[in-house]
Design a protein around this motif. Structure first.
Motif, PDB file in Angstrom:
ATOM      1  N   ILE A 139       0.846  -1.196   0.000  1.00 24.18           N
ATOM      2  CA  ILE A 139       0.000   0.000   0.000  1.00 24.18           C
ATOM      3  C   ILE A 139       0.878   1.241   0.000  1.00 24.18           C
ATOM      4  N   ALA A 140       0.514   2.195  -0.841  1.00 22.11           N
ATOM      5  CA  ALA A 140       1.204   3.488  -0.882  1.00 22.11           C
ATOM      6  C   ALA A 140       0.265   4.579  -0.397  1.00 22.11           C
ATOM      7  N   ILE A 141       0.817   5.536   0.313  1.00 28.60           N
ATOM      8  CA  ILE A 141       0.065   6.749   0.631  1.00 28.60           C
ATOM      9  C   ILE A 141       0.422   7.759  -0.458  1.00 28.60           C
ATOM     10  N   ASP A 142      -0.550   8.139  -1.239  1.00 31.66           N
ATOM     11  CA  ASP A 142      -0.321   8.977  -2.415  1.00 31.66           C
ATOM     12  C   ASP A 142      -0.351  10.454  -2.035  1.00 31.66           C
ATOM     13  N   ASP A 143       0.443  11.253  -2.750  1.00 33.12           N
ATOM     14  CA  ASP A 143       0.465  12.711  -2.531  1.00 33.12           C
ATOM     15  C   ASP A 143       0.550  13.043  -1.043  1.00 33.12           C
ATOM     16  N   TYR A 144       1.584  12.521  -0.416  1.00 36.29           N
ATOM     17  CA  TYR A 144       1.810  12.760   1.014  1.00 36.29           C
ATOM     18  C   TYR A 144       1.850  14.257   1.302  1.00 36.29           C
ATOM     19  N   ASN A 145       1.211  14.636   2.394  1.00 30.78           N
ATOM     20  CA  ASN A 145       1.115  16.025   2.859  1.00 30.78           C
ATOM     21  C   ASN A 145       0.122  16.850   2.045  1.00 30.78           C
ATOM     22  N   GLU A 146      -0.773  16.162   1.315  1.00 32.31           N
ATOM     23  CA  GLU A 146      -1.838  16.842   0.581  1.00 32.31           C
ATOM     24  C   GLU A 146      -3.173  16.182   0.930  1.00 32.31           C
ATOM     25  N   GLY A 147      -4.243  16.988   0.910  1.00 34.73           N
ATOM     26  CA  GLY A 147      -5.573  16.463   1.181  1.00 34.73           C
ATOM     27  C   GLY A 147      -5.638  15.749   2.522  1.00 34.73           C
ATOM     28  N   ILE A 148      -6.238  14.556   2.520  1.00 40.75           N
ATOM     29  CA  ILE A 148      -6.366  13.792   3.765  1.00 40.75           C
ATOM     30  C   ILE A 148      -5.055  13.125   4.176  1.00 40.75           C
ATOM     31  N   ASP A 162       3.608   0.787   2.813  1.00 38.36           N
ATOM     32  CA  ASP A 162       4.904   0.302   2.347  1.00 38.36           C
ATOM     33  C   ASP A 162       5.621   1.340   1.500  1.00 38.36           C
ATOM     34  N   ARG A 163       4.893   2.358   1.077  1.00 37.63           N
ATOM     35  CA  ARG A 163       5.459   3.361   0.178  1.00 37.63           C
ATOM     36  C   ARG A 163       4.857   4.724   0.477  1.00 37.63           C
ATOM     37  N   ILE A 164       5.693   5.745   0.379  1.00 36.45           N
ATOM     38  CA  ILE A 164       5.250   7.131   0.516  1.00 36.45           C
ATOM     39  C   ILE A 164       5.525   7.840  -0.801  1.00 36.45           C
ATOM     40  N   LYS A 165       4.499   8.439  -1.403  1.00 32.46           N
ATOM     41  CA  LYS A 165       4.683   9.194  -2.638  1.00 32.46           C
ATOM     42  C   LYS A 165       4.502  10.674  -2.329  1.00 32.46           C
ATOM     43  N   ILE A 166       5.425  11.472  -2.831  1.00 32.09           N
ATOM     44  CA  ILE A 166       5.367  12.903  -2.570  1.00 32.09           C
ATOM     45  C   ILE A 166       5.676  13.667  -3.855  1.00 32.09           C
ATOM     46  N   THR A 167       4.985  14.776  -4.043  1.00 34.55           N
ATOM     47  CA  THR A 167       5.202  15.618  -5.206  1.00 34.55           C
ATOM     48  C   THR A 167       6.314  16.616  -4.926  1.00 34.55           C
ATOM     49  N   LEU A 168       7.281  16.691  -5.845  1.00 35.03           N
ATOM     50  CA  LEU A 168       8.364  17.662  -5.710  1.00 35.03           C
ATOM     51  C   LEU A 168       7.854  19.025  -6.168  1.00 35.03           C
ATOM     52  N   GLU A 196       9.434   2.473   0.927  1.00 38.09           N
ATOM     53  CA  GLU A 196       9.906   3.123  -0.290  1.00 38.09           C
ATOM     54  C   GLU A 196       9.443   4.574  -0.346  1.00 38.09           C
ATOM     55  N   ILE A 197      10.261   5.402  -0.977  1.00 41.41           N
ATOM     56  CA  ILE A 197       9.877   6.778  -1.262  1.00 41.41           C
ATOM     57  C   ILE A 197       9.888   6.945  -2.773  1.00 41.41           C
ATOM     58  N   VAL A 198       8.794   7.464  -3.325  1.00 40.98           N
ATOM     59  CA  VAL A 198       8.721   7.801  -4.745  1.00 40.98           C
ATOM     60  C   VAL A 198       8.436   9.294  -4.853  1.00 40.98           C
ATOM     61  N   VAL A 199       9.275   9.998  -5.601  1.00 40.05           N
ATOM     62  CA  VAL A 199       9.066  11.429  -5.801  1.00 40.05           C
ATOM     63  C   VAL A 199       8.484  11.651  -7.188  1.00 40.05           C
ATOM     64  N   GLU A 200       7.363  12.357  -7.235  1.00 39.49           N
ATOM     65  CA  GLU A 200       6.671  12.659  -8.492  1.00 39.49           C
ATOM     66  C   GLU A 200       7.002  14.073  -8.967  1.00 39.49           C
ATOM     67  N   SER A 215      19.288  10.216  -1.958  1.00 43.86           N
ATOM     68  CA  SER A 215      19.045   8.767  -1.826  1.00 43.86           C
ATOM     69  C   SER A 215      17.633   8.363  -2.215  1.00 43.86           C
ATOM     70  N   VAL A 216      16.982   9.172  -3.054  1.00 40.67           N
ATOM     71  CA  VAL A 216      15.664   8.810  -3.581  1.00 40.67           C
ATOM     72  C   VAL A 216      15.852   8.365  -5.027  1.00 40.67           C
ATOM     73  N   SER A 217      15.873   7.065  -5.225  1.00 46.29           N
ATOM     74  CA  SER A 217      16.168   6.538  -6.559  1.00 46.29           C
ATOM     75  C   SER A 217      14.911   6.260  -7.379  1.00 46.29           C
ATOM     76  N   GLN A 218      13.739   6.181  -6.730  1.00 48.86           N
ATOM     77  CA  GLN A 218      12.494   5.923  -7.457  1.00 48.86           C
ATOM     78  C   GLN A 218      11.805   7.248  -7.776  1.00 48.86           C
ATOM     79  N   GLN A 219      11.662   7.507  -9.061  1.00 48.31           N
ATOM     80  CA  GLN A 219      11.208   8.809  -9.507  1.00 48.31           C
ATOM     81  C   GLN A 219      10.179   8.671 -10.623  1.00 48.31           C
TER      82      GLN A 219
END
Length: 249
Positions: A139-148, A162-168, A196-200, A215-219
């Protein structure tokens, strides 16, 4: 069955940058698009969420299209967005049960959108996440620090993610990313749990290099578009050809 002339799916690469600065092409985020506007059909999607019969037709169509793509590309992972509002319908849970056979290749992203039709679903989120985990999905939390998807919500339910996604977006997001990198390394050291951290929204080489240095390799983002120079560096180029549908910027 939902008519295919209304919607189509596009697939945005989530790449992993190796220590040798080569791109590893191994995952797509599945995005819904309107044939009429070529954008996310927000109004039509919210209409579906207000009508169970129409939503059930949609999820049946989505099931067929997603499974077709997963079977065509068995070595590629796919991540899909699910709004909390979608869990008001039993068909969403039936969808998860059906796709549990693909759980190693499918990531569930919980979006930041506030449930409008059934606000109490937010109170029931812990139980919802537990049911997703019972089907063995990451499970990923999408757009971390936005909305809910705030820090408070993440802390409350972090055992499921298992994953945190954040918009740069600006210096504030860079500070958050630095904090996340420190946090996930502490969690890995203390509890042996990998997060995991994924930066969008990576749209330049400079931004990509900055994230790699952090150290954020997933983009993910516009920079990883389908120009010929970049595609030659994909390690699994044959899957690009097999997808058939549009790879989005």
């Amino acid at each position: 069955m939902m008519k295919s002339e209304h919607f189509y799916l596009v697939f945005q690469p989530i790449v992993k940058i190796s220590n040798k600065n080569t791109l590893i092409f191994e995952e797509f985020e599945v995005l819904l698009r309107s044939i009429k506007t070529q954008k996310f059909p927000a109004n039509m999607f919210y209409e579906l969420l207000a009508n169970e019969q129409k939503y059930n037709q949609y999820i049946d169509w989505f099931t067929v299209e997603l499974e077709k793509k997963m079977q065509a590309c068995p070595d590629i992972k796919f991540s899909i967005n699910i709004d909390v509002d979608q869990f008001q319908f039993k068909s969403t849970f039936h969808f998860l049960k059906y796709f549990s056979r693909y759980h190693e290749k499918l990531i569930i992203e919980i979006t930041e959108h506030t449930p409008k039709n059934n606000p109490k679903l937010l109170i029931e989120l812990d139980d919802i996440l537990k049911k997703i985990k019972n089907h063995h999905f990451n499970i990923a939390i999408d757009d971390y620090n936005e909305g809910i998807n705030t820090l408070f919500l993440y802390k409350k339910h972090r055992k499921y993610y298992d994953r945190i996604k954040i918009t740069l977006f600006g210096y504030k997001s860079i500070l958050i990313i630095i904090g996340l990198v420190i946090y996930v390394n502490i969690v890995k050291f203390l509890f042996s749990k990998k997060i995991e951290i994924v930066v969008e929204k990576i749209d330049t080489l400079r931004k990509s290099k900055i994230m790699k240095k952090l150290s954020v390799s997933q983009q993910q983002g516009y920079y990883f578009r389908t120009d010929s120079t970049l595609i030659r560096s994909f390690t699994d180029y044959e899957y690009y050809n097999n997808l058939g549908d549009q790879i989005v910027k």
